[in-house]
Design an enzyme around this catalytic site. Structure first.
Site, PDB file in Angstrom:
ATOM      1  N   HIS A 288       0.819  -1.209   0.000  1.00  0.00           N
ATOM      2  CA  HIS A 288       0.000   0.000   0.000  1.00  0.00           C
ATOM      3  C   HIS A 288       0.855   1.262   0.000  1.00  0.00           C
ATOM      4  O   HIS A 288       1.787   1.410   0.789  1.00  0.00           O
ATOM      5  CB  HIS A 288      -0.918  -0.005   1.228  1.00  0.00           C
ATOM      6  CG  HIS A 288      -1.963   1.057   1.167  1.00  0.00           C
ATOM      7  ND1 HIS A 288      -3.116   0.919   0.446  1.00  0.00           N
ATOM      8  CD2 HIS A 288      -2.004   2.299   1.722  1.00  0.00           C
ATOM      9  CE1 HIS A 288      -3.845   2.011   0.557  1.00  0.00           C
ATOM     10  NE2 HIS A 288      -3.188   2.868   1.325  1.00  0.00           N
ATOM     11  N   HIS A 325      -3.838   4.487  10.758  1.00  0.00           N
ATOM     12  CA  HIS A 325      -2.773   5.466  10.901  1.00  0.00           C
ATOM     13  C   HIS A 325      -3.227   6.652  11.752  1.00  0.00           C
ATOM     14  O   HIS A 325      -4.406   6.987  11.805  1.00  0.00           O
ATOM     15  CB  HIS A 325      -2.261   5.945   9.538  1.00  0.00           C
ATOM     16  CG  HIS A 325      -3.328   6.403   8.588  1.00  0.00           C
ATOM     17  ND1 HIS A 325      -4.212   5.550   7.977  1.00  0.00           N
ATOM     18  CD2 HIS A 325      -3.634   7.635   8.126  1.00  0.00           C
ATOM     19  CE1 HIS A 325      -5.025   6.216   7.187  1.00  0.00           C
ATOM     20  NE2 HIS A 325      -4.700   7.502   7.266  1.00  0.00           N
ATOM     21  N   GLU A 332      -7.073  15.269   8.085  1.00  0.00           N
ATOM     22  CA  GLU A 332      -7.305  14.690   6.751  1.00  0.00           C
ATOM     23  C   GLU A 332      -8.770  14.850   6.378  1.00  0.00           C
ATOM     24  O   GLU A 332      -9.655  14.426   7.119  1.00  0.00           O
ATOM     25  CB  GLU A 332      -6.918  13.214   6.760  1.00  0.00           C
ATOM     26  CG  GLU A 332      -7.206  12.489   5.455  1.00  0.00           C
ATOM     27  CD  GLU A 332      -7.055  10.983   5.600  1.00  0.00           C
ATOM     28  OE1 GLU A 332      -5.912  10.517   5.710  1.00  0.00           O
ATOM     29  OE2 GLU A 332      -8.093  10.290   5.631  1.00  0.00           O
TER      30      GLU A 332
END
Length: 434
Positions: A288, A325, A332
């Protein structure tokens, strides 16, 4: 964007006489960044560009920001702000924006528009406007664009322009104009790591100059059926002091005694341009890839990434959805534009949703998605992400479109107690169980 263009009539030598057919002088304007020390363009006007005949206050839309406190991930439904499938009428791209999220560096807004905007310039920072759906003509003093689904329009600070939505009822235009606006307090451009020291996009960049569309021009008042001496109002968003609901921004309307489309030619490296997300070449790997692999633009203290349809991780033991994460340095924001969002299944997120995952909160796939993604070879998804390096607060549009329950969506049904259970909407699927 350090990529030279010359449009219309310009003299052979800069800062020299450029005469009209009648023998008068055109008026040269330098439009430059960082006080003569960065990219610029020279514009040649029929009229003295400093001229105004009146000025009045423009009462800006509500810019109040509310802290995300207590800290939580949030799911916004901006489509609901404009009537869903039957958009509100009489809205334009400039004055109709609803503020979703913001801080001192960047403001994220959303609008569904059906009406021509006033002439407008943002004197605070560059704007990056993503066309989710629909079509429009954008007219600027440097030329015009036709924009449509998937287009990013990067508009430099203080460029006078207006938006003209294409009527969804006209032949060939089937959807209303939906625009996601990223308004910076800085300039916006390609990531520096994609550029040579002279400003050329490098071979490892996921797009190149061939993919960029410049404005078609020159564009003069008579080209759009207006008179050169038409008195015209220009709406200006500018810096201001104070901590009231304007968020340190001011609004002014200048009246010009002539039409703003009076630039007979220009040249330089500073101008608006369009880039379509379909021309972005995704960077993939055996395992990823982190979000910087998907970056498309950057501004001061924020970046813009896009996640496009792509082949995914091809290591035999790979897990294609993102690992969990913690964004310890950034908030974000993900705008889910199209496709099938493997990592978010069961959360209520759908096309048109926007999620905020704030710094300090570990986030990742919904329950079940981690295991279910194993063996998947292709993601059919399209999303625009903004990562900010200072915390984001909620605007009035964010408060009005918050679903109120996304924060609890990582609990699976068996783990919830009767008192913890949050009600789901009629169209929402309960979170999947492992």
């Amino acid at each position: 964007m350090a990529y030279y263009r010359s449009v219309g009539s310009v003299p052979p030598k800069r800062h020299t006489q450029h005469r009209t057919p009648e023998g008068g002088l055109y008026y040269e304007e330098l439009m430059g960044e960082e006080g003569f020390s960065s990219d610029s363009s020279l514009l040649y006007h029929r009229n003295i560009p400093s001229t105004i005949s009146d000025a009045r206050v423009w009462d800006l839309p509500d810019a109040t920001l509310t802290p995300n406190h207590p800290l939580r991930p949030i799911h916004l439904r901006p489509h609901d702000l404009f009537g869903g499938d039957e958009p509100t009428e009489g809205v334009d791209v400039v004055t109709g924006r609803r503020l979703l999220l913001g801080n001192a560096d960047v403001r994220l807004s959303y609008v569904v528009a059906d009406t021509t905007s006033p002439w407008y310039r943002n004197a605070i920072g560059d704007e990056c406007l993503y066309v989710e759906r629909g079509n429009a003509r954008v007219e600027t003093v440097m030329g015009a664009f036709e924009v449509g689904q998937g287009d990013y329009l990067v508009m430099p600070r203080a460029t006078t322009h207006r938006w003209i939505p294409r009527d969804a009822g006209d032949e060939g235009y089937s959807e209303p104009l939906r625009v996601y606006a990223i308004e910076a307090s800085s300039h916006i451009g390609p990531p520096k790591r994609y550029l040579s020291r002279f400003g050329q996009l490098l071979e490892h960049a996921p797009y190149c100059e061939r993919d960029l569309r410049g404005p078609e021009g020159p564009l003069l008042a008579e080209d759009i059926g207006a008179a050169a001496d038409d008195e015209t109002e220009v709406y200006i968003r500018h810096r201001a002091t104070g901590e009231d609901s304007t968020g340190g921004q001011g609004g002014t309307v200048h009246t010009l005694p002539f039409h703003p489309l009076d630039v007979v030619g220009w040249d330089g490296c500073l101008y608006p341009y369009v880039f379509n997300v379909a021309d972005y070449e995704p960077i993939t790997g055996r395992v990823h890839q982190p979000p910087p692999a998907h970056q498309v633009f950057e501004g001061h203290n924020f970046v813009v990434c896009n996640f496009v349809p792509r082949k995914v991780d091809y290591h035999p033991l790979s897990i294609p959805v993102p690992y969990y994460h913690s964004n310890v340095d950034s908030d974000e924001v993900m705008f889910y534009v199209d496709g099938d969002y493997e990592a978010r299944k069961g959360s209520g997120i759908r096309q048109g949703s926007i999620s905020l995952h704030p710094g300090g909160h570990a986030h990742g796939p919904q329950p079940g998605a981690y295991e279910n993604s194993i063996g998947v070879e292709y993601f059919d998804e399209l999303a625009v992400m903004v990562d900010t390096f200072r915390p984001l607060d909620l605007g009035e549009g964010g408060l009005a479109s918050d679903d109120g329950k996304y924060a609890w969506s990582w609990q699976n049904s068996a783990q919830r107690t009767a008192t913890e259970q949050r009600p789901l909407g009629e169209d929402e699927v309960p979170p999947a169980t492992e």
